[in-house]
Design an enzyme around this catalytic site. Structure first.
Site, mmCIF file in Angstrom:
data_model
loop_
_atom_site.group_PDB
_atom_site.id
_atom_site.type_symbol
_atom_site.label_atom_id
_atom_site.label_comp_id
_atom_site.label_asym_id
_atom_site.label_seq_id
_atom_site.Cartn_x
_atom_site.Cartn_y
_atom_site.Cartn_z
ATOM 1 N N ARG A 162 0.832 -1.216 0.000
ATOM 2 C CA ARG A 162 0.000 0.000 0.000
ATOM 3 C C ARG A 162 0.867 1.267 0.000
ATOM 4 O O ARG A 162 0.516 2.276 0.598
ATOM 5 C CB ARG A 162 -0.944 0.047 1.207
ATOM 6 C CG ARG A 162 -1.815 -1.167 1.359
ATOM 7 C CD ARG A 162 -2.945 -1.213 0.343
ATOM 8 N NE ARG A 162 -3.864 -2.281 0.683
ATOM 9 C CZ ARG A 162 -3.784 -3.534 0.226
ATOM 10 N NH1 ARG A 162 -2.812 -3.863 -0.639
ATOM 11 N NH2 ARG A 162 -4.634 -4.448 0.575
ATOM 12 N N SER A 237 -10.643 0.010 3.495
ATOM 13 C CA SER A 237 -9.857 -0.167 4.730
ATOM 14 C C SER A 237 -9.343 1.189 5.187
ATOM 15 O O SER A 237 -8.645 1.870 4.423
ATOM 16 C CB SER A 237 -8.662 -1.074 4.474
ATOM 17 O OG SER A 237 -9.085 -2.270 3.881
ATOM 18 N N GLU A 333 -4.493 4.145 6.084
ATOM 19 C CA GLU A 333 -4.200 3.931 4.664
ATOM 20 C C GLU A 333 -4.820 5.083 3.861
ATOM 21 O O GLU A 333 -4.296 5.515 2.836
ATOM 22 C CB GLU A 333 -4.819 2.599 4.229
ATOM 23 C CG GLU A 333 -4.644 2.302 2.761
ATOM 24 C CD GLU A 333 -5.358 1.021 2.348
ATOM 25 O OE1 GLU A 333 -5.106 -0.033 2.966
ATOM 26 O OE2 GLU A 333 -6.173 1.092 1.416
HETATM 27 P P1 FAD Z 1 -8.482 9.340 -4.704
HETATM 28 O O1 FAD Z 1 -9.146 8.934 -3.462
HETATM 29 O O2 FAD Z 1 -9.151 10.351 -5.550
HETATM 30 O O3 FAD Z 1 -7.012 9.860 -4.376
HETATM 31 C C1 FAD Z 1 -6.162 9.110 -3.544
HETATM 32 C C2 FAD Z 1 -4.779 9.772 -3.528
HETATM 33 O O4 FAD Z 1 -4.161 9.642 -4.806
HETATM 34 C C3 FAD Z 1 -4.833 11.270 -3.245
HETATM 35 O O5 FAD Z 1 -3.686 11.609 -2.505
HETATM 36 C C4 FAD Z 1 -4.773 11.904 -4.627
HETATM 37 O O6 FAD Z 1 -4.214 13.212 -4.632
HETATM 38 C C5 FAD Z 1 -3.866 10.941 -5.360
HETATM 39 N N1 FAD Z 1 -4.144 10.857 -6.789
HETATM 40 C C6 FAD Z 1 -5.299 10.433 -7.369
HETATM 41 N N2 FAD Z 1 -5.171 10.456 -8.709
HETATM 42 C C7 FAD Z 1 -3.929 10.934 -8.977
HETATM 43 C C8 FAD Z 1 -3.212 11.209 -10.180
HETATM 44 N N3 FAD Z 1 -3.731 10.999 -11.401
HETATM 45 N N4 FAD Z 1 -1.952 11.701 -10.076
HETATM 46 C C9 FAD Z 1 -1.388 11.923 -8.872
HETATM 47 N N5 FAD Z 1 -2.028 11.699 -7.696
HETATM 48 C C10 FAD Z 1 -3.272 11.194 -7.750
HETATM 49 N N6 FAD Z 1 -7.650 -0.180 -2.169
HETATM 50 C C11 FAD Z 1 -6.858 -1.261 -2.359
HETATM 51 O O7 FAD Z 1 -5.633 -1.126 -2.493
HETATM 52 N N7 FAD Z 1 -7.383 -2.516 -2.410
HETATM 53 C C12 FAD Z 1 -8.707 -2.744 -2.278
HETATM 54 O O8 FAD Z 1 -9.135 -3.890 -2.339
HETATM 55 C C13 FAD Z 1 -9.580 -1.612 -2.061
HETATM 56 N N8 FAD Z 1 -10.894 -1.796 -1.874
HETATM 57 C C14 FAD Z 1 -11.695 -0.719 -1.637
HETATM 58 C C15 FAD Z 1 -13.063 -0.931 -1.441
HETATM 59 C C16 FAD Z 1 -13.912 0.127 -1.205
HETATM 60 C C17 FAD Z 1 -15.384 -0.114 -0.991
HETATM 61 C C18 FAD Z 1 -13.386 1.455 -1.202
HETATM 62 C C19 FAD Z 1 -14.304 2.631 -1.002
HETATM 63 C C20 FAD Z 1 -12.031 1.681 -1.377
HETATM 64 C C21 FAD Z 1 -11.173 0.594 -1.599
HETATM 65 N N9 FAD Z 1 -9.786 0.760 -1.791
HETATM 66 C C22 FAD Z 1 -8.984 -0.326 -2.017
HETATM 67 C C23 FAD Z 1 -9.185 2.107 -1.728
HETATM 68 C C24 FAD Z 1 -9.249 2.893 -3.070
HETATM 69 O O9 FAD Z 1 -10.285 2.412 -3.876
HETATM 70 C C25 FAD Z 1 -7.943 2.820 -3.848
HETATM 71 O O10 FAD Z 1 -6.888 3.294 -3.070
HETATM 72 C C26 FAD Z 1 -8.017 3.608 -5.156
HETATM 73 O O11 FAD Z 1 -6.850 3.370 -5.913
HETATM 74 C C27 FAD Z 1 -8.176 5.113 -4.947
HETATM 75 O O12 FAD Z 1 -8.428 5.695 -6.212
HETATM 76 P P2 FAD Z 1 -9.120 7.114 -6.372
HETATM 77 O O13 FAD Z 1 -9.055 7.477 -7.814
HETATM 78 O O14 FAD Z 1 -10.442 7.104 -5.765
HETATM 79 O O15 FAD Z 1 -8.124 8.033 -5.552
HETATM 80 P P1 NAP Z 2 -9.905 -11.007 4.646
HETATM 81 O O1 NAP Z 2 -9.873 -11.968 3.509
HETATM 82 O O2 NAP Z 2 -10.954 -11.120 5.683
HETATM 83 O O3 NAP Z 2 -8.487 -11.046 5.363
HETATM 84 C C1 NAP Z 2 -8.220 -10.174 6.471
HETATM 85 C C2 NAP Z 2 -6.795 -9.695 6.336
HETATM 86 O O4 NAP Z 2 -5.912 -10.813 6.407
HETATM 87 C C3 NAP Z 2 -6.603 -9.029 5.023
HETATM 88 O O5 NAP Z 2 -6.396 -7.687 5.288
HETATM 89 C C4 NAP Z 2 -5.402 -9.706 4.394
HETATM 90 O O6 NAP Z 2 -4.294 -8.851 4.210
HETATM 91 C C5 NAP Z 2 -4.968 -10.763 5.366
HETATM 92 N N1 NAP Z 2 -4.936 -12.054 4.658
HETATM 93 C C6 NAP Z 2 -5.965 -12.907 4.440
HETATM 94 N N2 NAP Z 2 -5.539 -13.999 3.789
HETATM 95 C C7 NAP Z 2 -4.216 -13.830 3.586
HETATM 96 C C8 NAP Z 2 -3.204 -14.610 2.967
HETATM 97 N N3 NAP Z 2 -3.479 -15.811 2.444
HETATM 98 N N4 NAP Z 2 -1.956 -14.111 2.931
HETATM 99 C C9 NAP Z 2 -1.674 -12.923 3.446
HETATM 100 N N5 NAP Z 2 -2.580 -12.128 4.049
HETATM 101 C C10 NAP Z 2 -3.828 -12.573 4.126
HETATM 102 O O7 NAP Z 2 -9.909 -9.512 4.076
HETATM 103 P P2 NAP Z 2 -11.086 -8.670 3.433
HETATM 104 O O8 NAP Z 2 -11.325 -7.497 4.281
HETATM 105 O O9 NAP Z 2 -12.220 -9.541 3.050
HETATM 106 O O10 NAP Z 2 -10.376 -8.148 2.102
HETATM 107 C C11 NAP Z 2 -10.055 -9.058 1.075
HETATM 108 C C12 NAP Z 2 -8.946 -8.460 0.209
HETATM 109 O O11 NAP Z 2 -9.388 -7.228 -0.355
HETATM 110 C C13 NAP Z 2 -7.687 -8.156 0.997
HETATM 111 O O12 NAP Z 2 -6.575 -8.415 0.177
HETATM 112 C C14 NAP Z 2 -7.797 -6.683 1.287
HETATM 113 O O13 NAP Z 2 -6.530 -6.049 1.376
HETATM 114 C C15 NAP Z 2 -8.549 -6.172 0.060
HETATM 115 N N6 NAP Z 2 -9.361 -4.988 0.422
HETATM 116 C C16 NAP Z 2 -8.704 -3.810 0.545
HETATM 117 C C17 NAP Z 2 -9.412 -2.666 0.875
HETATM 118 C C18 NAP Z 2 -8.705 -1.338 0.946
HETATM 119 O O14 NAP Z 2 -9.364 -0.325 1.038
HETATM 120 N N7 NAP Z 2 -7.395 -1.320 0.909
HETATM 121 C C19 NAP Z 2 -10.770 -2.724 1.100
HETATM 122 C C20 NAP Z 2 -11.394 -3.954 1.002
HETATM 123 C C21 NAP Z 2 -10.669 -5.089 0.666
HETATM 124 P P3 NAP Z 2 -4.094 -7.913 2.916
HETATM 125 O O15 NAP Z 2 -4.967 -6.743 3.157
HETATM 126 O O16 NAP Z 2 -2.665 -7.588 3.004
HETATM 127 O O17 NAP Z 2 -4.460 -8.662 1.697
#
Ligand code: FAD
Ligand code: NAP
Length: 337
Positions: A162, A237, A333
């Site tokens: 991340r 998250s 995050e």
């Molecule tokens: P924004 O929220 O608009 O911006 C985020 C940051 O990036 C800000 O600092 C902004 O200035 C910068 N930024 C945006 N675009 C640019 C650009 N073109 N150039 C330079 N800087 C820029 N994230 C995960 O990693 N894994 C997941 O599984 C995941 N699941 C999610 C589920 C839900 C329901 C939600 C709401 C979010 C989730 N996220 C997840 C977080 C999010 O979706 C990601 O981080 C996504 O990449 C953010 O994109 P955005 O365009 O909305 O960014």
């Molecule tokens: P989950 O499957 O309930 O697991 C809980 C946590 O345990 C996750 O955060 C994941 O870490 C870790 N995990 C589970 N299985 C793993 C494995 N085999 N090896 C290493 N780490 C493991 O999680 P969840 O909330 O349903 O999300 C599922 C996936 O979607 C995850 O990868 C999560 O990161 C991603 N997600 C991200 C966001 C976001 O906003 N960043 C939001 C929703 C879901 P990791 O997070 O490192 O994978």
């Protein structure tokens, strides 16, 4: 000419649905618009994608640039793989759906992540054992102070869990305009061993899954576990999963034998922040218009009309209780604006 709007509500432009205003909002449809903004030396500037990884704690003064640079272009291919240049304002999930419809492999586990393609490298989005860096080739960016164009290759982006150079050393310095990905045309290496993917595919009666089946399974799992931002405001998250020393983990395991962990290195493990927050008593708790989601404690929510400052205060409170109880620091995050 760029189109400038004044005092515009950002409620529909952030997935937390926080109702604050942007003093000036400018849509960027192409590089030329960006160069126009840079030439005017406008300040301060924020870059907004899909607003799915930000928490707005007040009105945004200055200039907010809404990225709308579109386009999916094939720039190179051979019999095995294909290089695609994607406009940073494309929706990430739509790009995944495009790749699946062309039977291209590599990002199927990253289905249904909200937000824009340009923000994907920012925090090296990841889910279900795959991170965007595994298919990333390079990105095009423009320096916001001097307008210089730069092509960043993978080894210059310092991708981590991340994390990337754009979230740290180069924070807010570059506008990412395009991202170049390499996807597989055949011999897809499928990642099924994470969470409920394999079980979901078996339950659906599929014996030899393809990229479409994996994407479908990921979408099904995500829809069953995560709140839909269109219905309940959230930014996914809120905290990153902390990586801690094994020595601390073993001392915690004596007190909490069920504490989960995933190995990171010889000396460190990752502990799910959601588990720590749940065991700290916050899961499902509501505080007026905001709260902690009932199924996933890692997700803070706005039930409607909540304000960003209250969500930030709740996040600080959670961080403090987790620290007191487990001696573990959890870090947001989500980007706090
Ligand atoms: P924004 O929220 O608009 O911006 C985020 C940051 O990036 C800000 O600092 C902004 O200035 C910068 N930024 C945006 N675009 C640019 C650009 N073109 N150039 C330079 N800087 C820029 N994230 C995960 O990693 N894994 C997941 O599984 C995941 N699941 C999610 C589920 C839900 C329901 C939600 C709401 C979010 C989730 N996220 C997840 C977080 C999010 O979706 C990601 O981080 C996504 O990449 C953010 O994109 P955005 O365009 O909305 O960014
Ligand atoms: P989950 O499957 O309930 O697991 C809980 C946590 O345990 C996750 O955060 C994941 O870490 C870790 N995990 C589970 N299985 C793993 C494995 N085999 N090896 C290493 N780490 C493991 O999680 P969840 O909330 O349903 O999300 C599922 C996936 O979607 C995850 O990868 C999560 O990161 C991603 N997600 C991200 C966001 C976001 O906003 N960043 C939001 C929703 C879901 P990791 O997070 O490192 O994978």
């Amino acid at each position: 000419m760029i189109l400038l709007e004044h005092n515009i509500s950002l409620k529909s432009l952030n997935t937390f649905a926080i109702d604050v205003n942007a003093e000036n909002l400018i849509a960027i449809y192409h590089e030329a618009g960006l160069f126009e903004v840079i030439a005017k030396k406008l300040c301060p500037i924020r870059i907004l994608g899909g607003g799915s990884n930000i928490l707005l704690t007040g009105d945004l003064v200055g200039y907010t640039l809404k990225n709308e640079i579109k386009g999916i272009e094939i720039i190179d291919e051979d019999e095995n793989q294909i290089m695609i240049k994607v406009g940073a304002g494309e929706k990430w999930h739509q790009f995944v759906m495009w790749s699946i419809s062309h039977n291209l492999g590599g990002i199927e586990n990253l289905s249904l992540i909200p937000g824009s393609v340009g923000a994907a490298p920012m925090q090296n989005i990841g889910a279900y054992g795959v991170e965007q860096e595994s298919v990333f080739h390079s990105l095009n960016a423009v320096h916001m102070a001097n307008g210089e164009k730069k092509l960043f290759f993978k080894d210059e982006c310092n991708f981590g869990y991340r994390e990337s150079i754009f979230k740290k050393e180069l924070k807010d310095q570059y506008f990412i305009t395009h991202v170049n990905y390499i996807l597989r045309k055949k011999d897809h290496s499928l990642q099924l061993d994470y969470g409920a993917i394999r079980d979901t595919i078996l339950k659906n009666g599929i014996e030899s899954p393809d990229v479409q089946n994996i994407s479908d399974a990921v979408i099904e799992i995500r829809k069953s576990k995560l709140p839909d931002p269109n219905l309940i405001g959230n930014a996914g998250s809120f905290f990153k999963n902390p990586v801690i020393q094994k020595t601390l983990y073993h001392s915690l395991k004596n007190i909490h034998p069920e504490i989960p962990c995933y190995p990171i290195s010889e000396t460190t493990v990752k502990v799910p922040a959601g588990w720590l927050i749940e065991k700290s008593g916050f899961k499902g708790k509501t505080f007026n218009k905001i709260g902690v989601h009932k199924d996933q404690a890692l997700v803070l929510v706005n039930y409607g009309g909540g304000c960003g400052k209250d969500i930030l205060d709740l996040a600080f409170e959670i961080k403090k209780v987790v620290k007191d109880k487990f001696k573990i620091d959890i870090e947001p995050e989500v980007n706090i604006w």
